[in-house]
Design a protein around this motif. Sequence first.
Motif, PDB file in Angstrom:
ATOM      1  N   GLY A 118      10.441   2.536 -18.854  1.00  0.00           N
ATOM      2  CA  GLY A 118       9.222   3.244 -18.465  1.00  0.00           C
ATOM      3  C   GLY A 118       8.153   2.305 -17.944  1.00  0.00           C
ATOM      4  N   GLY A 119       8.025   1.152 -18.565  1.00  0.00           N
ATOM      5  CA  GLY A 119       7.058   0.159 -18.106  1.00  0.00           C
ATOM      6  C   GLY A 119       7.398  -0.371 -16.720  1.00  0.00           C
ATOM      7  N   ILE A 120       8.681  -0.596 -16.482  1.00  0.00           N
ATOM      8  CA  ILE A 120       9.103  -1.075 -15.167  1.00  0.00           C
ATOM      9  C   ILE A 120       8.831  -0.013 -14.103  1.00  0.00           C
ATOM     10  N   ILE A 121       9.139   1.240 -14.419  1.00  0.00           N
ATOM     11  CA  ILE A 121       8.905   2.330 -13.470  1.00  0.00           C
ATOM     12  C   ILE A 121       7.420   2.471 -13.165  1.00  0.00           C
ATOM     13  N   LEU A 122       6.572   2.441 -14.192  1.00  0.00           N
ATOM     14  CA  LEU A 122       5.129   2.521 -13.963  1.00  0.00           C
ATOM     15  C   LEU A 122       4.632   1.360 -13.107  1.00  0.00           C
ATOM     16  N   PHE A 123       5.135   0.173 -13.369  1.00  0.00           N
ATOM     17  CA  PHE A 123       4.712  -0.998 -12.605  1.00  0.00           C
ATOM     18  C   PHE A 123       5.104  -0.860 -11.136  1.00  0.00           C
ATOM     19  N   VAL A 124       6.324  -0.394 -10.884  1.00  0.00           N
ATOM     20  CA  VAL A 124       6.787  -0.223  -9.500  1.00  0.00           C
ATOM     21  C   VAL A 124       5.971   0.861  -8.792  1.00  0.00           C
ATOM     22  N   LEU A 125       5.733   1.976  -9.464  1.00  0.00           N
ATOM     23  CA  LEU A 125       4.911   3.029  -8.861  1.00  0.00           C
ATOM     24  C   LEU A 125       3.492   2.531  -8.579  1.00  0.00           C
ATOM     25  N   GLY A 126       2.960   1.741  -9.480  1.00  0.00           N
ATOM     26  CA  GLY A 126       1.631   1.171  -9.266  1.00  0.00           C
ATOM     27  C   GLY A 126       1.604   0.214  -8.088  1.00  0.00           C
ATOM     28  N   ALA A 127       2.650  -0.592  -7.939  1.00  0.00           N
ATOM     29  CA  ALA A 127       2.710  -1.516  -6.809  1.00  0.00           C
ATOM     30  C   ALA A 127       2.816  -0.748  -5.495  1.00  0.00           C
ATOM     31  N   ILE A 128       3.570   0.334  -5.497  1.00  0.00           N
ATOM     32  CA  ILE A 128       3.670   1.154  -4.291  1.00  0.00           C
ATOM     33  C   ILE A 128       2.309   1.765  -3.964  1.00  0.00           C
ATOM     34  N   ALA A 129       1.643   2.305  -4.967  1.00  0.00           N
ATOM     35  CA  ALA A 129       0.324   2.909  -4.733  1.00  0.00           C
ATOM     36  C   ALA A 129      -0.700   1.861  -4.310  1.00  0.00           C
ATOM     37  N   ARG A 130      -0.584   0.672  -4.838  1.00  0.00           N
ATOM     38  CA  ARG A 130      -1.563  -0.382  -4.535  1.00  0.00           C
ATOM     39  C   ARG A 130      -1.371  -0.961  -3.139  1.00  0.00           C
ATOM     40  N   PHE A 131      -0.128  -1.226  -2.767  1.00  0.00           N
ATOM     41  CA  PHE A 131       0.106  -1.984  -1.542  1.00  0.00           C
ATOM     42  C   PHE A 131       0.653  -1.166  -0.372  1.00  0.00           C
ATOM     43  N   ALA A 132       1.230   0.020  -0.626  1.00  0.00           N
ATOM     44  CA  ALA A 132       1.894   0.743   0.461  1.00  0.00           C
ATOM     45  C   ALA A 132       1.258   2.086   0.805  1.00  0.00           C
ATOM     46  N   LEU A 133       0.426   2.625  -0.040  1.00  0.00           N
ATOM     47  CA  LEU A 133      -0.149   3.943   0.209  1.00  0.00           C
ATOM     48  C   LEU A 133      -1.641   3.853   0.465  1.00  0.00           C
ATOM     49  N   GLU A 134      -2.110   4.793   1.269  1.00  0.00           N
ATOM     50  CA  GLU A 134      -3.550   4.993   1.418  1.00  0.00           C
ATOM     51  C   GLU A 134      -3.811   6.464   1.181  1.00  0.00           C
ATOM     52  N   ILE A 135      -4.425   6.775   0.074  1.00  0.00           N
ATOM     53  CA  ILE A 135      -4.696   8.153  -0.304  1.00  0.00           C
ATOM     54  C   ILE A 135      -6.114   8.480   0.132  1.00  0.00           C
ATOM     55  N   ASP A 136      -6.263   9.577   0.881  1.00  0.00           N
ATOM     56  CA  ASP A 136      -7.584  10.004   1.347  1.00  0.00           C
ATOM     57  C   ASP A 136      -8.050  11.219   0.565  1.00  0.00           C
ATOM     58  N   MET A 137      -8.312  11.011  -0.696  1.00  0.00           N
ATOM     59  CA  MET A 137      -8.840  12.074  -1.543  1.00  0.00           C
ATOM     60  C   MET A 137     -10.178  11.604  -2.088  1.00  0.00           C
ATOM     61  N   PRO A 138     -11.156  12.490  -2.138  1.00  0.00           N
ATOM     62  CA  PRO A 138     -12.456  12.081  -2.666  1.00  0.00           C
ATOM     63  C   PRO A 138     -12.358  11.698  -4.146  1.00  0.00           C
ATOM     64  N   GLY A 139     -12.889  10.562  -4.471  1.00  0.00           N
ATOM     65  CA  GLY A 139     -12.904  10.099  -5.853  1.00  0.00           C
ATOM     66  C   GLY A 139     -11.653   9.373  -6.293  1.00  0.00           C
ATOM     67  N   VAL A 140     -10.648   9.226  -5.418  1.00  0.00           N
ATOM     68  CA  VAL A 140      -9.410   8.537  -5.775  1.00  0.00           C
ATOM     69  C   VAL A 140      -9.225   7.351  -4.838  1.00  0.00           C
ATOM     70  N   ASP A 141      -9.204   6.181  -5.398  1.00  0.00           N
ATOM     71  CA  ASP A 141      -8.967   4.961  -4.633  1.00  0.00           C
ATOM     72  C   ASP A 141      -7.537   4.509  -4.930  1.00  0.00           C
ATOM     73  N   SER A 142      -6.695   4.434  -3.899  1.00  0.00           N
ATOM     74  CA  SER A 142      -5.287   4.108  -4.125  1.00  0.00           C
ATOM     75  C   SER A 142      -5.109   2.705  -4.699  1.00  0.00           C
ATOM     76  N   ALA A 143      -5.972   1.782  -4.302  1.00  0.00           N
ATOM     77  CA  ALA A 143      -5.865   0.419  -4.830  1.00  0.00           C
ATOM     78  C   ALA A 143      -6.174   0.385  -6.332  1.00  0.00           C
ATOM     79  N   MET A 144      -7.213   1.094  -6.737  1.00  0.00           N
ATOM     80  CA  MET A 144      -7.571   1.114  -8.162  1.00  0.00           C
ATOM     81  C   MET A 144      -6.515   1.860  -8.972  1.00  0.00           C
ATOM     82  N   LEU A 145      -6.014   2.977  -8.444  1.00  0.00           N
ATOM     83  CA  LEU A 145      -4.970   3.723  -9.127  1.00  0.00           C
ATOM     84  C   LEU A 145      -3.718   2.864  -9.294  1.00  0.00           C
ATOM     85  N   GLY A 146      -3.343   2.139  -8.253  1.00  0.00           N
ATOM     86  CA  GLY A 146      -2.180   1.265  -8.324  1.00  0.00           C
ATOM     87  C   GLY A 146      -2.360   0.157  -9.343  1.00  0.00           C
ATOM     88  N   THR A 147      -3.553  -0.417  -9.377  1.00  0.00           N
ATOM     89  CA  THR A 147      -3.822  -1.483 -10.348  1.00  0.00           C
ATOM     90  C   THR A 147      -3.738  -0.947 -11.775  1.00  0.00           C
TER      91      THR A 147
END
Length: 80
Positions: free
Chosen positions: A6-35
């Motif tokens: 579970g920790g590995i999966i969360l880390f990988v999902l976070g890395a994807i959200a941090r470095f590969a995605l740009e989410i355009d939702m108000p109040g959600v920063d993809s870099a912060m969510l990934g971190t």
Amino acid sequence: MGAIVGGIILFVLGAIARFALEIDMPGVDSAMLGTILMVAGAVLFLVGLLLMLRSRKTVVDTQNAPGHSVSERRDPPPNV
């Protein structure tokens, strides 16, 4: 073992959200969510690793005979 995976999966999902995605939702920063997901994954991985190492036990058998002693160290089966 589940916490480690579970920790590995969360880390990988976070890395994807941090470095590969740009989410355009108000109040959600993809870099912060990934971190946050990467830190949570790392913590979960370490907790799972510590729990796994803590539950491991070694059995020591010592037999004394006149003039010498024999010690045997072994790990019990995983289901014990």
